[in-house]
Scaffold this motif. Structure first.
Motif, PDB file in Angstrom:
ATOM      1  N   THR A  14       2.854   0.449   7.434  1.00  0.00           N
ATOM      2  CA  THR A  14       1.899   1.327   7.094  1.00  0.00           C
ATOM      3  C   THR A  14       0.509   0.778   6.209  1.00  0.00           C
ATOM      4  O   THR A  14      -0.169   1.251   6.059  1.00  0.00           O
ATOM      5  CB  THR A  14       2.173   2.551   6.508  1.00  0.00           C
ATOM      6  OG1 THR A  14       2.945   2.332   5.394  1.00  0.00           O
ATOM      7  CG2 THR A  14       2.996   3.557   7.361  1.00  0.00           C
ATOM      8  N   GLU A  15       0.863  -0.575   5.844  1.00  0.00           N
ATOM      9  CA  GLU A  15      -0.238  -1.186   5.053  1.00  0.00           C
ATOM     10  C   GLU A  15      -0.426  -2.683   5.554  1.00  0.00           C
ATOM     11  O   GLU A  15       0.219  -3.671   4.983  1.00  0.00           O
ATOM     12  CB  GLU A  15       0.226  -1.189   3.423  1.00  0.00           C
ATOM     13  CG  GLU A  15      -1.010  -1.724   2.715  1.00  0.00           C
ATOM     14  CD  GLU A  15      -0.395  -2.248   1.180  1.00  0.00           C
ATOM     15  OE1 GLU A  15      -0.089  -1.377   0.748  1.00  0.00           O
ATOM     16  OE2 GLU A  15      -0.695  -3.696   0.943  1.00  0.00           O
ATOM     17  N   GLU A  16      -0.885  -2.846   6.681  1.00  0.00           N
ATOM     18  CA  GLU A  16      -0.691  -4.002   7.334  1.00  0.00           C
ATOM     19  C   GLU A  16      -2.117  -4.419   7.625  1.00  0.00           C
ATOM     20  O   GLU A  16      -3.232  -3.881   7.869  1.00  0.00           O
ATOM     21  CB  GLU A  16       0.004  -3.801   8.830  1.00  0.00           C
ATOM     22  CG  GLU A  16       1.466  -2.934   8.616  1.00  0.00           C
ATOM     23  CD  GLU A  16       2.136  -3.528   7.583  1.00  0.00           C
ATOM     24  OE1 GLU A  16       2.480  -4.802   7.572  1.00  0.00           O
ATOM     25  OE2 GLU A  16       2.530  -2.795   6.709  1.00  0.00           O
ATOM     26  N   LEU A 182      -5.482   3.946  -0.852  1.00  0.00           N
ATOM     27  CA  LEU A 182      -6.045   3.248  -1.986  1.00  0.00           C
ATOM     28  C   LEU A 182      -5.305   1.884  -2.157  1.00  0.00           C
ATOM     29  O   LEU A 182      -4.014   1.913  -2.719  1.00  0.00           O
ATOM     30  CB  LEU A 182      -5.862   4.326  -3.108  1.00  0.00           C
ATOM     31  CG  LEU A 182      -6.700   3.828  -4.394  1.00  0.00           C
ATOM     32  CD1 LEU A 182      -8.284   3.717  -3.987  1.00  0.00           C
ATOM     33  CD2 LEU A 182      -6.313   4.333  -5.728  1.00  0.00           C
ATOM     34  N   HIS A 183      -5.843   0.986  -1.690  1.00  0.00           N
ATOM     35  CA  HIS A 183      -5.293  -0.468  -1.579  1.00  0.00           C
ATOM     36  C   HIS A 183      -5.726  -1.148  -2.649  1.00  0.00           C
ATOM     37  O   HIS A 183      -6.744  -1.007  -3.182  1.00  0.00           O
ATOM     38  CB  HIS A 183      -5.500  -1.097  -0.279  1.00  0.00           C
ATOM     39  CG  HIS A 183      -4.820  -2.235  -0.111  1.00  0.00           C
ATOM     40  ND1 HIS A 183      -5.369  -3.625  -0.707  1.00  0.00           N
ATOM     41  CD2 HIS A 183      -3.625  -2.744   0.648  1.00  0.00           C
ATOM     42  CE1 HIS A 183      -4.472  -4.469  -0.155  1.00  0.00           C
ATOM     43  NE2 HIS A 183      -3.634  -4.129   0.450  1.00  0.00           N
ATOM     44  N   PRO A 184      -5.095  -2.297  -3.177  1.00  0.00           N
ATOM     45  CA  PRO A 184      -5.474  -2.932  -4.374  1.00  0.00           C
ATOM     46  C   PRO A 184      -6.661  -3.631  -4.027  1.00  0.00           C
ATOM     47  O   PRO A 184      -7.009  -4.035  -2.807  1.00  0.00           O
ATOM     48  CB  PRO A 184      -4.314  -3.764  -4.702  1.00  0.00           C
ATOM     49  CG  PRO A 184      -3.118  -3.103  -4.423  1.00  0.00           C
ATOM     50  CD  PRO A 184      -3.766  -2.378  -2.913  1.00  0.00           C
ATOM     51  N   GLY A 235       0.201   2.112  -2.336  1.00  0.00           N
ATOM     52  CA  GLY A 235       1.257   1.122  -1.960  1.00  0.00           C
ATOM     53  C   GLY A 235       2.086   0.755  -3.198  1.00  0.00           C
ATOM     54  O   GLY A 235       1.912   1.214  -4.252  1.00  0.00           O
ATOM     55  N   HIS A 236       2.880  -0.234  -2.838  1.00  0.00           N
ATOM     56  CA  HIS A 236       3.643  -1.095  -3.743  1.00  0.00           C
ATOM     57  C   HIS A 236       4.397  -0.019  -4.619  1.00  0.00           C
ATOM     58  O   HIS A 236       4.413  -0.069  -5.901  1.00  0.00           O
ATOM     59  CB  HIS A 236       2.847  -1.930  -4.629  1.00  0.00           C
ATOM     60  CG  HIS A 236       1.838  -2.764  -3.657  1.00  0.00           C
ATOM     61  ND1 HIS A 236       0.615  -2.273  -3.432  1.00  0.00           N
ATOM     62  CD2 HIS A 236       2.074  -3.687  -2.739  1.00  0.00           C
ATOM     63  CE1 HIS A 236       0.125  -3.227  -2.421  1.00  0.00           C
ATOM     64  NE2 HIS A 236       0.861  -3.991  -2.063  1.00  0.00           N
ATOM     65  N   LEU A 237       5.075   0.820  -3.898  1.00  0.00           N
ATOM     66  CA  LEU A 237       5.798   1.906  -4.479  1.00  0.00           C
ATOM     67  C   LEU A 237       5.049   2.622  -6.013  1.00  0.00           C
ATOM     68  O   LEU A 237       5.536   3.110  -6.724  1.00  0.00           O
ATOM     69  CB  LEU A 237       7.151   1.541  -5.232  1.00  0.00           C
ATOM     70  CG  LEU A 237       8.007   1.075  -4.227  1.00  0.00           C
ATOM     71  CD1 LEU A 237       9.396   0.503  -5.076  1.00  0.00           C
ATOM     72  CD2 LEU A 237       8.537   2.371  -3.381  1.00  0.00           C
ATOM     73  N   MET A 308       5.251  -2.958   5.137  1.00  0.00           N
ATOM     74  CA  MET A 308       5.625  -4.587   5.068  1.00  0.00           C
ATOM     75  C   MET A 308       4.471  -5.262   4.219  1.00  0.00           C
ATOM     76  O   MET A 308       4.927  -6.186   3.416  1.00  0.00           O
ATOM     77  CB  MET A 308       5.685  -5.000   6.452  1.00  0.00           C
ATOM     78  CG  MET A 308       5.910  -6.577   6.438  1.00  0.00           C
ATOM     79  SD  MET A 308       6.277  -7.456   7.958  1.00  0.00           S
ATOM     80  CE  MET A 308       8.065  -6.779   8.417  1.00  0.00           C
ATOM     81  N   ASP A 309       3.337  -5.243   4.486  1.00  0.00           N
ATOM     82  CA  ASP A 309       2.033  -5.784   3.918  1.00  0.00           C
ATOM     83  C   ASP A 309       1.959  -7.183   4.640  1.00  0.00           C
ATOM     84  O   ASP A 309       1.743  -8.214   4.082  1.00  0.00           O
ATOM     85  CB  ASP A 309       2.433  -6.150   2.438  1.00  0.00           C
ATOM     86  CG  ASP A 309       1.023  -6.419   1.734  1.00  0.00           C
ATOM     87  OD1 ASP A 309      -0.072  -6.067   2.433  1.00  0.00           O
ATOM     88  OD2 ASP A 309       0.958  -6.891   0.519  1.00  0.00           O
ATOM     89  N   TYR A 310       2.253  -7.071   6.027  1.00  0.00           N
ATOM     90  CA  TYR A 310       1.887  -8.311   7.040  1.00  0.00           C
ATOM     91  C   TYR A 310       0.215  -8.423   6.672  1.00  0.00           C
ATOM     92  O   TYR A 310      -0.567  -7.493   6.621  1.00  0.00           O
ATOM     93  CB  TYR A 310       2.311  -7.903   8.414  1.00  0.00           C
ATOM     94  CG  TYR A 310       1.982  -8.882   9.467  1.00  0.00           C
ATOM     95  CD1 TYR A 310       2.967  -9.650   9.699  1.00  0.00           C
ATOM     96  CD2 TYR A 310       0.818  -8.990   9.955  1.00  0.00           C
ATOM     97  CE1 TYR A 310       2.717 -10.839  10.628  1.00  0.00           C
ATOM     98  CE2 TYR A 310       0.337 -10.008  10.806  1.00  0.00           C
ATOM     99  CZ  TYR A 310       1.517 -10.693  11.333  1.00  0.00           C
ATOM    100  OH  TYR A 310       1.120 -11.807  12.150  1.00  0.00           O
TER     101      TYR A 310
END
Ligand code: MN
Length: 346
Positions: A14-16, A182-184, A235-237, A308-310
């Motif tokens: 979900t964060e690709e 809300l992504h870094p 993301g990132h828990l 995954m953060d692909y």
């Protein structure tokens, strides 16, 4: 090593990230502009757009929305990617360029989703620096292009979504039923200096500090009382925040009761309760059982999703870590599949 897909659940990541050639060229132009004053961007993209073999391969993977990406998904057992324009998206640019590149990249993303509808879904990039245009593009992205929410890469040139001038974006997302991921982003100029001397400004730690602060600013501002159905994905828990719930609740409650700060007014809920009402966490970049199980224990099975953060953290065998989580079959399916289907209306 290759990880097979499974019939027990669809693995939805979900964060690709992806990139368009136009945005890449615009990043190169920013880096070449002496007056461009964002040290975090320079440190991040000055490296990623260098000629080091690892980053050249990374950028190739970011740009590919076809065979290479599908092959990598097949090799790591990923059924579907929820794609978003990589950080900071269009948020580093002047508003006119940001508006144009948001539209163009959303069009390219929608075309890739149309080509591979069972493998890709997408989030709309929006020019946060022009809230009215961002609202229009989010509406177009969801209603016309079939995108599933918005990607917002944390601060926009040092400004945060708790500023009421951005609330039309929150209002529109709530009305559309579209989540905001809300992504870094790299810390803004006012924050970054103590991180840089030891290289701690990027994904290693600075991203999490800055994004966690942003999420807290949104909560403490009362924005989620004003827009109670609005959904965020973090993301990132949760950027470390679940570990802080007890102290956040205790200290926030006390400072509000003491009326210490005009910007911290009473909220409808305890601070940590917004994480079960308005926020869903993902495991991007955090393939580590103790931390995942802790997050699962405090936010619950409905509020935790796989990511995954692909291609930034493309390590196929990390999927085996999440496969082996000590969760019930029902919760495992929620984690990999059902929660993402619900949050992103897949
Ligand atoms: Mn990411």
């Amino acid at each position: 090593m290759t990880v097979a897909r499974t019939s027990a659940y669809r693995r939805i990541a979900t964060e690709e990230a992806f990139f368009t050639r136009e945005v890449m060229q615009a990043y190169r132009a920013l880096l070449a502009e002496p007056a461009f004053d964002d040290p975090g961007f320079r440190r991040l993209w000055g490296t990623f757009l260098s000629d080091r073999p690892r980053t050249v391969k990374l950028v190739e993977r970011l740009i590919d929305l076809g065979e290479q990406r599908i092959a990598d998904m097949d090799a790591s057992g990923i059924d579907m990617q929820v794609l978003a324009l990589t950080s900071p998206g269009v948020q580093a640019f002047d508003a006119p360029l940001a508006r144009d590149l948001a539209q163009a990249s959303n069009d390219q993303l929608a075309a890739a989703v149309r080509k591979y509808p069972d493998r890709f879904a997408g989030l709309a990039a929006i020019a946060v620096q022009d809230p009215a245009a961002a609202v229009k593009e989010l509406e177009r992205g969801v209603r016309t292009l079939g995108l599933k929410g918005a990607i917002i890469n944390s601060h926009t040139r040092g400004e945060y979504l708790d500023d009421a001038k951005f609330w039309p974006i929150l209002e529109a997302a709530e009305a559309l039923g579209a989540p905001i991921y809300l992504h870094p982003n790299t810390p803004p100029r006012a924050m970054i200096e103590p991180f840089t001397g030891r290289g701690l400004d990027g994904a290693v730690f600075g991203f999490a500090v800055e994004t966690a602060l942003h999420m807290l600013r949104i909560i403490v501002s009362g924005a989620l009382d004003r827009f109670p159905k609005l959904q965020f994905v973090l993301g990132h828990l949760g950027e470390g925040l679940p570990y802080w719930f007890f102290r956040l609740d205790f200290m926030h409650g006390r400072m509000v009761a003491d009326k210490r700060f005009a910007g911290a007014q009473p909220l409808a809920r305890k601070l940590s309760e917004y994480f079960t009402a308005n926020i869903t966490l993902t495991t991007s970049g955090m393939a580590w059982q103790p931390a995942i199980m802790f997050a699962h224990s405090v936010v619950g099975a409905e509020r935790l999703m796989y990511a995954m953060d692909y291609p930034y953290q493309y390590v196929p065998e990390e999927v085996l870590v999440t496969d082996a989580l000590p969760l019930s079959a029902a919760d495992k399916k929620r984690f990999y599949q059902s929660n993402a289907e619900k949050v992103f209306s897949l």
